[in-house]
Design a protein around this motif. Structure first.
Motif, PDB file in Angstrom:
ATOM      1  N   UNK A  21       0.823  -1.206   0.000  1.00  0.00           N
ATOM      2  CA  UNK A  21       0.000   0.000   0.000  1.00  0.00           C
ATOM      3  C   UNK A  21       0.863   1.264   0.000  1.00  0.00           C
ATOM      4  N   UNK A  22       2.139   1.081   0.312  1.00  0.00           N
ATOM      5  CA  UNK A  22       3.026   2.243   0.312  1.00  0.00           C
ATOM      6  C   UNK A  22       2.807   3.162   1.497  1.00  0.00           C
ATOM      7  N   UNK A  23       2.375   2.593   2.606  1.00  0.00           N
ATOM      8  CA  UNK A  23       2.156   3.429   3.785  1.00  0.00           C
ATOM      9  C   UNK A  23       2.292   2.595   5.048  1.00  0.00           C
ATOM     10  N   UNK A  44      -8.685 -12.909  -3.964  1.00  0.00           N
ATOM     11  CA  UNK A  44      -8.870 -11.840  -4.936  1.00  0.00           C
ATOM     12  C   UNK A  44      -8.456 -12.305  -6.331  1.00  0.00           C
ATOM     13  N   UNK A  94     -16.642  -6.389  -4.984  1.00  0.00           N
ATOM     14  CA  UNK A  94     -15.573  -6.633  -4.016  1.00  0.00           C
ATOM     15  C   UNK A  94     -14.234  -6.121  -4.543  1.00  0.00           C
ATOM     16  N   UNK A 136     -14.144  -2.390  -4.596  1.00  0.00           N
ATOM     17  CA  UNK A 136     -13.906  -1.899  -3.235  1.00  0.00           C
ATOM     18  C   UNK A 136     -12.407  -1.975  -2.913  1.00  0.00           C
ATOM     19  N   UNK A 137     -11.785  -3.059  -3.312  1.00  0.00           N
ATOM     20  CA  UNK A 137     -10.369  -3.206  -3.023  1.00  0.00           C
ATOM     21  C   UNK A 137      -9.554  -2.119  -3.687  1.00  0.00           C
ATOM     22  N   UNK A 197      -9.970   1.114  -1.844  1.00  0.00           N
ATOM     23  CA  UNK A 197      -9.195   1.142  -0.600  1.00  0.00           C
ATOM     24  C   UNK A 197      -7.726   1.369  -0.913  1.00  0.00           C
ATOM     25  N   UNK A 198      -7.247   0.628  -1.917  1.00  0.00           N
ATOM     26  CA  UNK A 198      -5.838   0.765  -2.284  1.00  0.00           C
ATOM     27  C   UNK A 198      -5.530   2.200  -2.716  1.00  0.00           C
ATOM     28  N   UNK A 204      -7.113   4.914  -1.961  1.00  0.00           N
ATOM     29  CA  UNK A 204      -7.186   5.819  -0.820  1.00  0.00           C
ATOM     30  C   UNK A 204      -5.942   5.717   0.053  1.00  0.00           C
ATOM     31  N   UNK A 205      -5.529   4.487   0.329  1.00  0.00           N
ATOM     32  CA  UNK A 205      -4.381   4.322   1.216  1.00  0.00           C
ATOM     33  C   UNK A 205      -3.087   4.728   0.530  1.00  0.00           C
ATOM     34  N   UNK A 206      -3.009   4.496  -0.763  1.00  0.00           N
ATOM     35  CA  UNK A 206      -1.809   4.926  -1.478  1.00  0.00           C
ATOM     36  C   UNK A 206      -1.712   6.449  -1.452  1.00  0.00           C
ATOM     37  N   UNK A 212      -2.987   8.327   0.823  1.00  0.00           N
ATOM     38  CA  UNK A 212      -2.581   8.642   2.191  1.00  0.00           C
ATOM     39  C   UNK A 212      -1.072   8.472   2.325  1.00  0.00           C
ATOM     40  N   UNK A 213      -0.563   7.396   1.718  1.00  0.00           N
ATOM     41  CA  UNK A 213       0.861   7.103   1.819  1.00  0.00           C
ATOM     42  C   UNK A 213       1.720   8.147   1.138  1.00  0.00           C
ATOM     43  N   UNK A 214       1.166   8.801   0.116  1.00  0.00           N
ATOM     44  CA  UNK A 214       1.913   9.828  -0.589  1.00  0.00           C
ATOM     45  C   UNK A 214       1.610  11.208  -0.022  1.00  0.00           C
ATOM     46  N   UNK A 264       7.702  10.462  16.412  1.00  0.00           N
ATOM     47  CA  UNK A 264       6.994   9.221  16.056  1.00  0.00           C
ATOM     48  C   UNK A 264       5.935   9.455  14.986  1.00  0.00           C
ATOM     49  N   UNK A 274       4.972   9.801  11.581  1.00  0.00           N
ATOM     50  CA  UNK A 274       5.521   9.637  10.230  1.00  0.00           C
ATOM     51  C   UNK A 274       4.423   9.770   9.180  1.00  0.00           C
ATOM     52  N   UNK A 303       2.627  10.846   6.117  1.00  0.00           N
ATOM     53  CA  UNK A 303       3.204  11.371   4.872  1.00  0.00           C
ATOM     54  C   UNK A 303       2.841  12.827   4.613  1.00  0.00           C
TER      55      UNK A 303
END
Lengths: 307, 307
Positions: A43-45, B3, B71, B74-75, B78-79, B81-83, B85-87, B278, B280, B282
DNA sequence: TCTAGCCATATCATAACGGCATGTCAGCAA
DNA sequence: TTGCTGACATGCCGTTATGATATGGCTAGA
């Protein structure tokens, strides 16, 4: 992002510890450490903040946690639904039954038992004559049918014998046939017959006519009726007598007396259940299973019986 | 139910052929055959009807197809969104800034650039003095702060130098200090000073007092103000003169003249950005990165500068 | 200071997965 | 009927992924 990783992650999130989670999911701790790490890389996070005593979720971890729970719930819902489908506990089955046989106790019991045993299956029963049932079976708009067949060997269909009907004589209660029942067909040469149209139910009609041809008997028809119910109503009204399938006598009708004649009893009218060979819907399979349970194993398709 | 199996199955369902699907997902046909089979075994229900020319879906297959599409969608949601977030492209960052420095062009540029570059991040700027910023940073209710520190070495916090402020003299434009600016502090022995409460901003206050103690100068305070804005308003109103951080002069204020004095310029007031070690997140990391970009690399934490 | 608990890393065995070759079957054309 | 083609199924093998065990490092608490 795999289901396994998500379920591991959920365990970690809920226990706040990789070690505790590993005990919960029955997997060694290093495996969880790695899978969570892989998930983070995928996910890169960063999902977890590692502390000396356990772990805690980052903002991203919290976000994923909620999503992951939903995703896994959805998966189990789907699995449950499909497994139920696979066991024939849910789904849909349509069954054609001739009106006459809806009154037969064994058939009625079949319908009742199926409904009781598989209450969540949408079980639709259509009163249809044999011909239309065959058509709709082949079309696929009907899953199974209880019907007469000219042969047990139907291309594309599976068949199973339910029972052997035969023919009976239906006479008005107030007629001379009722007070002095005939013992042979030849006594009925002068009788007025109520008869059916061939087009309405060719399978049944042809079978009866073949039998009568063998007996060299030709009824004197004075009246035609569209279906069995109509014919019986006419008999009850005293318009004549009729040859009917034995199933008709399952429930007494006011004004009608059903008579056995050896020559009619001799006419074998096998009653079948039929369904598309390619239809392996579990709900249908269960219906067939119930048939075997209730009607015994006699019904193994045997061309000899259908002649 | 994995999946991979679901995506293979979707390809098969959409193409109506295992071979065609295998070309689409760039996997050999036997692999697809097997995965679909495993899926069927896992769910306990047949999903495909195999024909000589391709395959078609059973009722269960149709049900699974719709669910599987959802399904997988949705995956990817999520990916995504989280990616993001990660960037640091989405999420939330709260930044404390002293009111005084909101006016400083470099700081204003930082806020503006961050908003421009990461428009989908909820970027909240709180006007807070240094003390409250430190508290809320340690609590975790603030992600980053632009503030004065007594030392660059803050336990649990990362710090980065933004710029060096110093002190200036703020005098009413209509006063004699404005028409004949002093060149030394000693000329201000008789002046009326507007001053701040130590409790409001101890870090700043202690720093200034330490400097004045070294200079052996004690201002004659005639009036106290709660914050810098209040103090400057009082100066503008002619109630007295004040010692203010150089940042205050970033934007001219009506009625006030800012004067340089060598002895005040000598008071180094380093301005820092600080955040929890602590943390971190992004989005915060990007903010720090932007700081380095706009303020240069000079800000590497160096205890010597903070003394 | 020492110990217990927890997370991370390295290494190895096993299971999962995909690719290739091949088998089987149905439909189609000569 | 015969042969061909296209499609799904099966067996075997190499690669990858996964988990278990052993071990190391770190921190909190006694």
């Amino acid at each position: 992002m795999e289901f396994r990783q998500l379920s591991y992650f959920i365990a970690v999130a809920e226990t706040g510890s990789i070690s505790a989670a590993s005990r919960r999911v029955h997997v060694a701790q290093p495996a969880l450490t790695r899978q969570v790490r892989l998930l983070e890389e995928d996910l890169g996070i960063r999902l977890l903040e590692r502390h000396a005593r356990g772990v805690s979720l980052t903002v991203a971890g919290q976000a994923l946690f909620e999503e992951a729970v939903q995703l896994l719930d959805r998966r189990t819902q789907i699995r449950t639904r499909l497994t139920s489908l696979g066991q024939g506990l849910i789904g849909k089955v349509s069954l054609g039954v001739t009106v006459t046989h809806l009154w037969v106790p064994e058939v009625a019991a079949l319908l009742r038992h199926y409904r009781d045993r598989y209450p969540r299956v949408a079980f639709e029963v259509f009163p249809l004559l044999s011909g239309p049932q065959l058509e709709r079976l082949r079309e696929g708009s009907l899953d199974a049918g209880i019907l007469y067949l000219d042969s047990a060997d139907q291309p594309g269909l599976e068949t199973r014998l339910l029972q052997h009907d035969h023919l009976m004589l239906a006479v008005p209660e107030a007629s001379r046939w009722s007070s002095s029942p005939p013992s042979r067909l030849s006594e009925l040469k002068e009788a007025d017959f109520v008869w059916g149209f061939r087009s309405v139910s060719p399978v049944y009609y042809d079978r009866v006519m073949a039998h009568f041809a063998r007996l060299d008997f030709e009824p004197r028809v004075v009246q035609y009726g569209a279906d069995n119910i109509t014919i019986l109503s006419m008999v009850a009204a005293g318009l004549g007598i009729a040859i009917v399938p034995s199933a008709s006598s399952a429930h007494p009708m006011p004004g009608i007396r059903f008579l056995h004649l050896a020559e009619l009893t001799a006419c074998d009218m096998p009653l079948w259940m039929a369904w598309r060979s390619s239809n392996d819907a579990p709900a249908l399979h269960n219906l067939v299973g119930l048939v075997e349970e209730l009607f015994g194993e006699e019904g193994v398709s045997s061309p000899g019986l259908a002649g």
